[in-house]
Motif scaffolding. Structure first.
Motif, PDB file in Angstrom:
ATOM      1  N   ARG A 153     -32.131  -6.664  -8.933  1.00 35.18           N
ATOM      2  CA  ARG A 153     -30.831  -6.914  -9.577  1.00 35.18           C
ATOM      3  C   ARG A 153     -29.675  -6.873  -8.277  1.00 35.18           C
ATOM      4  NH1 ARG A 153     -26.561  -4.220 -11.802  1.00 35.18           N
ATOM      5  NH2 ARG A 153     -25.411  -5.202 -13.292  1.00 35.18           N
ATOM      6  N   ALA A 154     -29.775  -5.776  -7.663  1.00 32.27           N
ATOM      7  CA  ALA A 154     -29.131  -5.412  -6.399  1.00 32.27           C
ATOM      8  C   ALA A 154     -28.960  -6.419  -5.576  1.00 32.27           C
ATOM      9  CB  ALA A 154     -29.095  -4.111  -5.979  1.00 32.27           C
ATOM     10  N   ILE A 155     -30.398  -6.801  -5.174  1.00 30.06           N
ATOM     11  CA  ILE A 155     -30.438  -7.853  -4.087  1.00 30.06           C
ATOM     12  C   ILE A 155     -29.933  -9.350  -4.816  1.00 30.06           C
ATOM     13  CG2 ILE A 155     -32.395  -9.346  -2.886  1.00 30.06           C
ATOM     14  CD1 ILE A 155     -33.926  -6.799  -2.726  1.00 30.06           C
ATOM     15  N   GLY A 156     -30.381  -9.311  -6.253  1.00 31.52           N
ATOM     16  CA  GLY A 156     -29.889 -10.648  -6.436  1.00 31.52           C
ATOM     17  C   GLY A 156     -28.242 -11.031  -6.346  1.00 31.52           C
ATOM     18  N   ILE A 157     -27.388  -9.835  -6.615  1.00 28.37           N
ATOM     19  CA  ILE A 157     -26.085  -9.709  -6.806  1.00 28.37           C
ATOM     20  C   ILE A 157     -25.692  -9.965  -5.408  1.00 28.37           C
ATOM     21  CG2 ILE A 157     -24.077  -8.381  -7.137  1.00 28.37           C
ATOM     22  CD1 ILE A 157     -25.324  -6.943  -9.436  1.00 28.37           C
ATOM     23  N   ASN A 158     -26.110  -9.469  -4.413  1.00 25.81           N
ATOM     24  CA  ASN A 158     -25.923  -9.413  -2.876  1.00 25.81           C
ATOM     25  C   ASN A 158     -26.216 -10.963  -2.477  1.00 25.81           C
ATOM     26  OD1 ASN A 158     -26.981  -8.986   0.194  1.00 25.81           O
ATOM     27  ND2 ASN A 158     -25.186  -7.729  -0.380  1.00 25.81           N
ATOM     28  N   THR A 159     -27.410 -11.485  -2.790  1.00 24.83           N
ATOM     29  CA  THR A 159     -27.631 -12.586  -2.520  1.00 24.83           C
ATOM     30  C   THR A 159     -26.529 -13.544  -3.015  1.00 24.83           C
ATOM     31  OG1 THR A 159     -30.053 -12.106  -2.377  1.00 24.83           O
ATOM     32  CG2 THR A 159     -29.298 -14.702  -2.506  1.00 24.83           C
ATOM     33  N   ALA A 160     -26.074 -13.417  -4.291  1.00 29.01           N
ATOM     34  CA  ALA A 160     -25.084 -14.182  -5.201  1.00 29.01           C
ATOM     35  C   ALA A 160     -23.742 -14.311  -4.157  1.00 29.01           C
ATOM     36  CB  ALA A 160     -24.871 -13.802  -6.500  1.00 29.01           C
ATOM     37  N   VAL A 161     -23.377 -13.092  -3.763  1.00 28.23           N
ATOM     38  CA  VAL A 161     -22.305 -12.846  -3.214  1.00 28.23           C
ATOM     39  C   VAL A 161     -22.479 -13.911  -1.761  1.00 28.23           C
ATOM     40  CG1 VAL A 161     -20.890 -11.518  -1.368  1.00 28.23           C
ATOM     41  CG2 VAL A 161     -21.633 -10.716  -3.758  1.00 28.23           C
ATOM     42  N   VAL A 162     -23.656 -13.977  -1.145  1.00 30.79           N
ATOM     43  CA  VAL A 162     -23.889 -14.884   0.044  1.00 30.79           C
ATOM     44  C   VAL A 162     -23.708 -16.237  -0.284  1.00 30.79           C
ATOM     45  CG1 VAL A 162     -25.443 -15.575   1.334  1.00 30.79           C
ATOM     46  CG2 VAL A 162     -25.297 -13.162   1.242  1.00 30.79           C
ATOM     47  N   TYR A 163     -23.913 -16.430  -1.498  1.00 31.20           N
ATOM     48  CA  TYR A 163     -23.927 -18.055  -1.658  1.00 31.20           C
ATOM     49  C   TYR A 163     -22.628 -18.271  -2.448  1.00 31.20           C
ATOM     50  CZ  TYR A 163     -29.083 -18.507  -1.530  1.00 31.20           C
ATOM     51  OH  TYR A 163     -30.409 -18.326  -1.142  1.00 31.20           O
ATOM     52  N   PHE A 164     -22.000 -17.232  -3.078  1.00 30.79           N
ATOM     53  CA  PHE A 164     -20.555 -17.588  -3.178  1.00 30.79           C
ATOM     54  C   PHE A 164     -19.654 -17.796  -1.937  1.00 30.79           C
ATOM     55  CE2 PHE A 164     -16.067 -15.829  -3.633  1.00 30.79           C
ATOM     56  CZ  PHE A 164     -15.638 -16.750  -4.759  1.00 30.79           C
ATOM     57  N   ALA A 165     -19.960 -17.189  -0.738  1.00 32.20           N
ATOM     58  CA  ALA A 165     -19.461 -17.310   0.575  1.00 32.20           C
ATOM     59  C   ALA A 165     -19.680 -18.608   1.143  1.00 32.20           C
ATOM     60  CB  ALA A 165     -19.806 -16.313   1.499  1.00 32.20           C
ATOM     61  N   LEU A 166     -20.795 -18.952   1.043  1.00 33.47           N
ATOM     62  CA  LEU A 166     -21.343 -20.584   1.300  1.00 33.47           C
ATOM     63  C   LEU A 166     -20.494 -21.465   0.428  1.00 33.47           C
ATOM     64  CD1 LEU A 166     -25.055 -19.888   1.639  1.00 33.47           C
ATOM     65  CD2 LEU A 166     -23.773 -20.250   3.432  1.00 33.47           C
ATOM     66  N   ALA A 167     -20.375 -21.228  -0.840  1.00 38.61           N
ATOM     67  CA  ALA A 167     -19.687 -21.946  -2.016  1.00 38.61           C
ATOM     68  C   ALA A 167     -18.207 -22.132  -1.353  1.00 38.61           C
ATOM     69  CB  ALA A 167     -19.850 -21.380  -3.295  1.00 38.61           C
ATOM     70  N   SER A 168     -17.764 -20.939  -1.111  1.00 38.97           N
ATOM     71  CA  SER A 168     -16.085 -20.967  -0.973  1.00 38.97           C
ATOM     72  C   SER A 168     -15.982 -21.379   0.597  1.00 38.97           C
ATOM     73  CB  SER A 168     -15.515 -19.589  -0.986  1.00 38.97           C
ATOM     74  OG  SER A 168     -16.114 -18.788  -0.377  1.00 38.97           O
ATOM     75  N   GLY A 169     -17.002 -21.289   1.414  1.00 33.62           N
ATOM     76  CA  GLY A 169     -16.633 -21.701   2.838  1.00 33.62           C
ATOM     77  C   GLY A 169     -16.199 -22.930   2.931  1.00 33.62           C
ATOM     78  N   PRO A 170     -16.999 -24.223   2.356  1.00 38.78           N
ATOM     79  CA  PRO A 170     -16.532 -25.545   2.680  1.00 38.78           C
ATOM     80  C   PRO A 170     -15.295 -25.991   2.167  1.00 38.78           C
ATOM     81  CG  PRO A 170     -18.815 -25.414   2.001  1.00 38.78           C
ATOM     82  CD  PRO A 170     -18.353 -23.988   1.798  1.00 38.78           C
ATOM     83  N   PHE A 171     -14.983 -25.255   0.916  1.00 42.87           N
ATOM     84  CA  PHE A 171     -13.680 -25.494   0.327  1.00 42.87           C
ATOM     85  C   PHE A 171     -12.425 -24.924   0.899  1.00 42.87           C
ATOM     86  CE2 PHE A 171     -10.321 -24.189  -2.688  1.00 42.87           C
ATOM     87  CZ  PHE A 171      -9.841 -25.342  -3.202  1.00 42.87           C
ATOM     88  N   ALA A 172     -12.713 -23.590   1.268  1.00 45.88           N
ATOM     89  CA  ALA A 172     -11.489 -22.817   2.087  1.00 45.88           C
ATOM     90  C   ALA A 172     -11.554 -23.544   3.397  1.00 45.88           C
ATOM     91  CB  ALA A 172     -12.007 -21.438   2.115  1.00 45.88           C
ATOM     92  N   GLY A 173     -12.656 -23.910   3.981  1.00 43.97           N
ATOM     93  CA  GLY A 173     -12.549 -24.150   5.547  1.00 43.97           C
ATOM     94  C   GLY A 173     -12.093 -25.537   5.528  1.00 43.97           C
ATOM     95  N   GLY A 174     -12.223 -26.526   4.740  1.00 49.06           N
ATOM     96  CA  GLY A 174     -11.650 -27.585   4.795  1.00 49.06           C
ATOM     97  C   GLY A 174     -10.106 -27.575   4.307  1.00 49.06           C
ATOM     98  N   LEU A 175      -9.800 -26.799   3.426  1.00 46.54           N
ATOM     99  CA  LEU A 175      -8.302 -26.596   2.997  1.00 46.54           C
ATOM    100  C   LEU A 175      -7.607 -25.946   4.150  1.00 46.54           C
ATOM    101  CD1 LEU A 175      -6.478 -27.042   0.376  1.00 46.54           C
ATOM    102  CD2 LEU A 175      -6.805 -24.469   0.243  1.00 46.54           C
TER     103      LEU A 175
END
Length: 454
Positions: free
Chosen positions: A129-151
């Protein structure tokens, strides 16, 4: 309470690097224009960071085992933040590449210790569960990166991306100093293996540099030297009393070896996709950085949601089967990208990105759970570093595939409309090679499933 606070700042640190990696792809056209950087030269903005991180992650993980993972983790976060901020002040493309490489050293210190700290905090029954949450944070970073980077790139220029990431990194350093209380130094008092570290770095540098420079003649020399250095490294580490990396954890531990091989192949066949799709959307389809980021965010959002579920599921079901299924889904997405054209409907592009997101979400956290659960506690630091190294080597190989494809079809020239047909050929070549790699990775991953079933 302290455990949750420590976990929070580990996750915040895990957010920084993938956010920067995904956001910068949207800034590449502006950076290329600002410094008159050519097609192949642009790829070195990512490759210099990957090489620096890959060659130093295992030595820094060993250093963390000796002097304390907390010290190395916090120092790494500070180094990453300082040089990321300096990237925004770089007066030339060459210096920008140098600063990115130096920020990679900080990243190696962070990722060489963060997973080991996380595993040390949580008991086995809560680990997935802990690894899953940490991995989800990584993917949230990947998700927000293109949007925030483009903006940010569209409204305030590419430099704002480096400035804001650096400032956020300083906040993480301050918080980590307050909430991380343990040192987690299971190898305290042992000697550091300088010779082994140098041989390891030289071998990995030769392999990554050689692969990234294909098909130039010098690349084959680098590859041969890299292979020779790794053979020497293994023989040396088997003899030394306190090695920088205990290669014996691979012997007799087939699950550990196959899981790391699967991770290497998975990142090798997926990392270049975001880079190539960023170029495709901005050059071929004519989207600005903001709109391209809003399209690329789809894949990362799906990865984030699926990885949360997959991490929990890997505590109850066979994680090897979940990870193998993920690689199969990625293969389907890559097969679709092979047929990408300037007129491909955006709905089809989004479906393919969703497929890749589902596949990678199913693969990553269960695979990490397998690796970390297959070794003894005293090897957590080295296992964590191995996961990171496989990821970075795979990412470097993936960028090497992209660089090779661009070199063969466009050469090291400025990307202008007359080169767009050749650029499309480089996309197709990259996706074909990545698809073949993914097929091989899916096949090798099935052996773990059979072993678990037995």
């Amino acid at each position: 309470m302290q455990k949750n606070s420590a976990f929070t700042f580990i996750c915040l640190a895990s957010f920084l690097v993938p956010f920067m990696g995904s956001a910068i792809n949207l800034s590449l056209p502006q950076i290329g224009s600002a410094f008159s950087m050519k097609a192949v030269s642009l790829t070195w903005i990512a490759t210099s960071y990957l090489i620096a991180t890959a060659i130093s992650q295992v030595p820094f993980a060993r250093l963390g085992d000796m002097v304390g993972r907390r010290k190395v983790f916090i120092c790494g976060t500070a180094i990453f933040s300082v040089f990321t901020f300096l990237c925004g002040l770089a007066p030339s493309g060459t210096l920008l590449i140098v600063f990115r490489g130096l920020s990679g050293l900080g990243s190696a210190m962070m990722f060489g210790t963060s997973m080991a700290i996380l595993i040390s905090i949580f008991p086995p029954q809560r680990r997935g569960r802990a690894i899953g949450i940490n991995t989800a944070v990584v993917y949230f970073a990947l998700a927000s990166g293109p949007f925030a980077g483009g903006l940010l790139t569209h409204h305030w220029g590419w430099k704002s991306l480096f400035f804001l990431t650096g400032i956020f990194g300083f906040f993480v350093v301050a918080g980590s100093l307050l909430v991380l209380k343990g040192e987690w130094s299971e190898s305290k008092g042992e000697k550091f293996d300088f010779a082994g570290s140098i041989i390891y770095a030289a071998g990995l540098f030769g392999l990554i540099l050689g692969f990234s420079r294909l098909p130039h003649a010098l690349s084959f020399v680098c590859l041969l030297l890299g292979i020779a250095a790794f053979v020497l490294f293994v023989r040396y580490e088997l003899k030394v009393g306190q090695p920088v990396f205990n290669v014996r954890i691979f012997s007799g531990n087939r699950v550990f070896g196959l899981s790391n091989l699967s991770s290497l192949i998975n990142y090798a066949c997926t990392y270049a996709v975001a880079y190539m799709m960023s170029l495709y959307l901005q050059y071929i389809r004519g989207f600005n950085a903001q709109h391209a980021g809003m399209i690329l965010i789809v894949q990362a959002v799906v990865q984030c949601l699926v990885s949360l579920y997959a991490g929990k599921l890997s505590d109850r079901l066979n994680p090897a089967g979940i990870a193998t299924t993920g690689m199969g889904v990625i293969f389907c997405g890559l097969c679709g990208l092979v047929f990408l054209s300037p007129d491909t409907p955006m709905a089809v592009v989004l479906v393919l990105l969703i497929l890749l997101g589902v596949g990678f979400g199913l693969f990553s956290s269960p695979n990490a759970n397998i690796v970390m659960s297959s070794v003894e506690k005293k090897f957590y630091g080295q296992a964590s570093a191995t996961i990171g190294t496989m990821r970075l080597v795979g990412q470097s190989f993936s960028m090497g595939i992209a660089m090779m494809a661009i070199s063969l079809h466009t050469g090291n020239r400025l990307i202008v409309p007359e080169l767009y047909p050749q650029l499309m050929k480089s996309f197709h070549m990259t996706f074909v090679v990545c698809g073949i790699l993914c097929a091989v990775g899916t096949y090798t991953s099935t052996f773990r499933v059979k072993k678990a079933e037995r």
